[in-house]
Write an enzyme that holds these catalytic residues in place. Structure first.
Site, PDB file in Angstrom:
ATOM      1  N   TRP A 126       2.448   6.517  12.428  1.00  0.00           N
ATOM      2  CA  TRP A 126       1.041   6.467  12.006  1.00  0.00           C
ATOM      3  C   TRP A 126       0.536   5.050  12.072  1.00  0.00           C
ATOM      4  CZ3 TRP A 126      -1.336   3.624   8.095  1.00  0.00           C
ATOM      5  CH2 TRP A 126      -2.735   3.828   7.983  1.00  0.00           C
ATOM      6  N   HIS A 178     -14.005  -5.210  10.867  1.00  0.00           N
ATOM      7  CA  HIS A 178     -13.631  -3.922  11.450  1.00  0.00           C
ATOM      8  C   HIS A 178     -14.870  -3.107  11.768  1.00  0.00           C
ATOM      9  CE1 HIS A 178      -9.394  -3.468   9.479  1.00  0.00           C
ATOM     10  NE2 HIS A 178      -9.563  -4.652  10.021  1.00  0.00           N
ATOM     11  N   ASN A 215       0.814  -1.222   0.000  1.00  0.00           N
ATOM     12  CA  ASN A 215       0.000   0.000   0.000  1.00  0.00           C
ATOM     13  C   ASN A 215       0.849   1.275   0.000  1.00  0.00           C
ATOM     14  OD1 ASN A 215      -2.402   1.337  -0.016  1.00  0.00           O
ATOM     15  ND2 ASN A 215      -2.997   0.848   2.090  1.00  0.00           N
ATOM     16  N   ASP A 250      -6.036  -3.783   1.422  1.00  0.00           N
ATOM     17  CA  ASP A 250      -4.833  -3.613   0.601  1.00  0.00           C
ATOM     18  C   ASP A 250      -4.093  -4.926   0.382  1.00  0.00           C
ATOM     19  OD1 ASP A 250      -4.526  -2.149   3.387  1.00  0.00           O
ATOM     20  OD2 ASP A 250      -2.554  -2.986   3.003  1.00  0.00           O
ATOM     21  N   HIS A 306      -1.841   0.479  16.453  1.00  0.00           N
ATOM     22  CA  HIS A 306      -1.118   0.941  15.254  1.00  0.00           C
ATOM     23  C   HIS A 306       0.248   1.562  15.559  1.00  0.00           C
ATOM     24  CE1 HIS A 306      -1.605   1.962  10.844  1.00  0.00           C
ATOM     25  NE2 HIS A 306      -2.135   0.762  10.967  1.00  0.00           N
ATOM     26  N   GLU A 354      -7.948 -11.779   9.658  1.00  0.00           N
ATOM     27  CA  GLU A 354      -8.570 -10.455   9.462  1.00  0.00           C
ATOM     28  C   GLU A 354      -9.317 -10.456   8.126  1.00  0.00           C
ATOM     29  OE1 GLU A 354      -5.741  -7.272   9.244  1.00  0.00           O
ATOM     30  OE2 GLU A 354      -7.262  -5.734   9.585  1.00  0.00           O
ATOM     31  N   HIS A 374      -2.752 -10.645   8.687  1.00  0.00           N
ATOM     32  CA  HIS A 374      -3.206  -9.339   8.237  1.00  0.00           C
ATOM     33  C   HIS A 374      -4.103  -9.505   6.999  1.00  0.00           C
ATOM     34  CE1 HIS A 374      -1.659  -5.250   6.531  1.00  0.00           C
ATOM     35  NE2 HIS A 374      -2.480  -4.987   7.511  1.00  0.00           N
TER      36      HIS A 374
HETATM   37  O1  LIG Z   1      -4.640  -4.084  11.110  1.00  0.00           O
HETATM   38  C1  LIG Z   1      -4.769  -3.644  10.001  1.00  0.00           C
HETATM   39  O2  LIG Z   1      -5.438  -4.155   9.136  1.00  0.00           O
HETATM   40  C2  LIG Z   1      -4.065  -2.378   9.651  1.00  0.00           C
HETATM   41  O3  LIG Z   1      -3.166  -1.959  10.533  1.00  0.00           O
HETATM   42  C3  LIG Z   1      -4.096  -1.930   8.289  1.00  0.00           C
HETATM   43  O4  LIG Z   1      -5.320  -1.291   8.078  1.00  0.00           O
HETATM   44  C4  LIG Z   1      -2.952  -1.029   7.847  1.00  0.00           C
HETATM   45  O5  LIG Z   1      -3.116   0.241   8.361  1.00  0.00           O
HETATM   46  C5  LIG Z   1      -2.959  -1.002   6.367  1.00  0.00           C
HETATM   47  O6  LIG Z   1      -2.793  -2.288   5.878  1.00  0.00           O
HETATM   48  C6  LIG Z   1      -1.883  -0.107   5.799  1.00  0.00           C
HETATM   49  O7  LIG Z   1      -1.860  -0.265   4.446  1.00  0.00           O
END
Ligand SMILES: O=C(O)[C@@H](O)[C@@H](O)[C@H](O)[C@H](O)CO
Length: 412
Positions: free
Chosen positions: A412, A122, A37, A326, A222, A349, A322
């Protein structure tokens, strides 16, 4: 069976994706995901300029040898760009092998260890009513595990909260958060850790009060906290019995997790920005984490994520791959096949891809009873529509940059 060619397809059906298509000399086609991403073109260039020319003429079945050839043979090791490129090759070769075998990929990885892979969605909202609405929507859709992210009083825009960004991709993803903005420069967000730490426990208290104890709740910090702040957050969330607390500290300093671990029994997940087994070596052997977050797409593919999970199994550490939007439907399909097969699956996820994305990739995995299951068709179960993909050219997009209230750049 030899590899005849490897083609890189960059497309943007709703968001940017990097797809590798490998074709063998007898016409079998496999697909891999190399999406990174905000840095997509770096992987596309790595694949086109440096990897595709090496693949033509190689044995398509020699997956381990090709993995080592690209990893060790490149001399410059690790890093998200390299490992996403290797992942794309590895995933496409597994897709080919399974298609040739006439079996769904999970069968080649040992067969099903469960009926489906439990996923988490989410839920988010800028305030409690909006968050409850989002949780309810997820429960109605059948989710049994839900990540909770909310706005923080005093901050305009907070990571993970869909309503705080104009970048969401469609009605069917109203509460799903897509942080990358299509713009020439990254957007900037403001952050206040103390305000966040004061607010989050009250949100989980409210969610447990409204929805009860059964539902599995997760949260993502994060990478924004210091070890002592993270320890404090873990302790303050103990009464709400989280499934996990994710990415509490910046991932580079792994020692930080020892401090967090010593102060809290809230389970810890980390690793979405890790890309090799080496990144986990001590975290796993010293039992400082409970879940590994690396997706197949960013950590060298099925071959190397399988290796990480087998190592993790020695220490009762489980998978929690993950899976935001993306990671393309190819990366998600690969995760579901691997998740179905490994013994130490934990959770997957699952952010639902936009309609446009689904039309281009044609995923066949099925969501039901709170979990995903791959289809029984040979390979990954992806029907990639190249003509349609070509109608969505790449659009520059960046993840946001974060600043503290005094202007200092923050994680971030
Ligand atoms: O837990 C998660 O899915 C994240 O931390 C993502 O949303 C992450 O911010 C993105 O993959 C960044 O591209």
């Amino acid at each position: 069976m030899l590899i005849e060619r490897a083609d890189v397809i960059v497309s943007s059906p709703g968001r940017n994706f990097v797809t590798l298509k490998i074709t063998t000399d007898d016409g079998v086609v496999g697909y891999g995901d190399g999406t990174l991403n905000g840095r997509e073109l770096a992987v596309a260039g790595y694949l086109t300029d440096h990897v595709a020319p090496l693949l033509a003429g190689r044995d398509a079945h020699a997956i381990e040898d090709t993995w080592q050839y690209l990893y060790r043979g490149g001399y410059w090791r690790r890093g998200p760009v390299t490992m996403a490129a290797i992942a794309a090759v590895d995933t496409a070769l597994w897709d080919i092998k399974a298609k040739v075998a006439g079996l769904p990929l999970y069968q080649l990885l040992g067969g099903a260890s469960r009926q489906r892979c439990m996923v988490y969605g989410h839920a988010s909202g800028k305030d409690i009513p909006e968050l409850f609405d989002s949780v309810r929507e997820h429960l109605e859709e059948g989710f049994r595990a839900i990540r909770i992210q909310t706005g923080v009083p005093g901050l305009d825009s907070v990571y993970g909260v869909a309503s705080s960004t104009a970048a969401s991709v469609g009605e069917d993803t109203r509460y799903d958060y897509e942080p990358a903005r299509r713009s020439a420069l990254p957007t900037e967000e403001a952050w206040d850790t103390r305000a966040y730490l004061r607010h989050v426990p009250s949100v989980f208290e409210a969610v447990r009060g409204e929805f009860g104890d059964e539902i599995a709740l997760l949260h993502d910090a994060h990478h924004r906290l210091t070890p002592i702040q993270a320890a404090k957050l873990g302790k303050s969330l103990e009464p709400y019995d989280l499934f996990w607390l994710e990415d509490v500290t910046p991932a580079e300093n792994q020692e930080a997790l020892r401090w967090v671990r010593h102060h809290t029994t809230t389970p810890l997940a980390i690793g979405e920005v890790f890309n090799t087994i080496w990144d986990y070596q001590h975290l796993i052997s010293e039992q400082l984490i409970d879940y590994v977050r690396s997706p197949i797409t960013h950590a060298g593919g099925i071959t190397s994520v399988r290796r990480i999970l087998d190592y993790a199994a020695l220490y009762q550490v489980k998978s929690g791959m993950h899976g935001p939007t993306d990671v393309s439907p190819i990366g998600l399909a690969a995760a579901v096949h691997l998740g179905l097969a490994v013994h130490n699956f934990g959770i997957q996820e699952y952010m639902v891809h936009s309609e446009q994305t689904r039309e281009v990739f044609g995923p066949t995995h099925e969501f039901a009873h709170g979990g995903l299951r791959p289809s029984e068709e040979p390979g990954l179960g992806i029907h990639f529509d190249e003509e349609l993909a070509a109608k969505y050219p790449y659009e520059r997009a960046y993840l946001p940059v974060n600043r503290l209230l005094d202007g200092t750049v923050h994680d971030w």
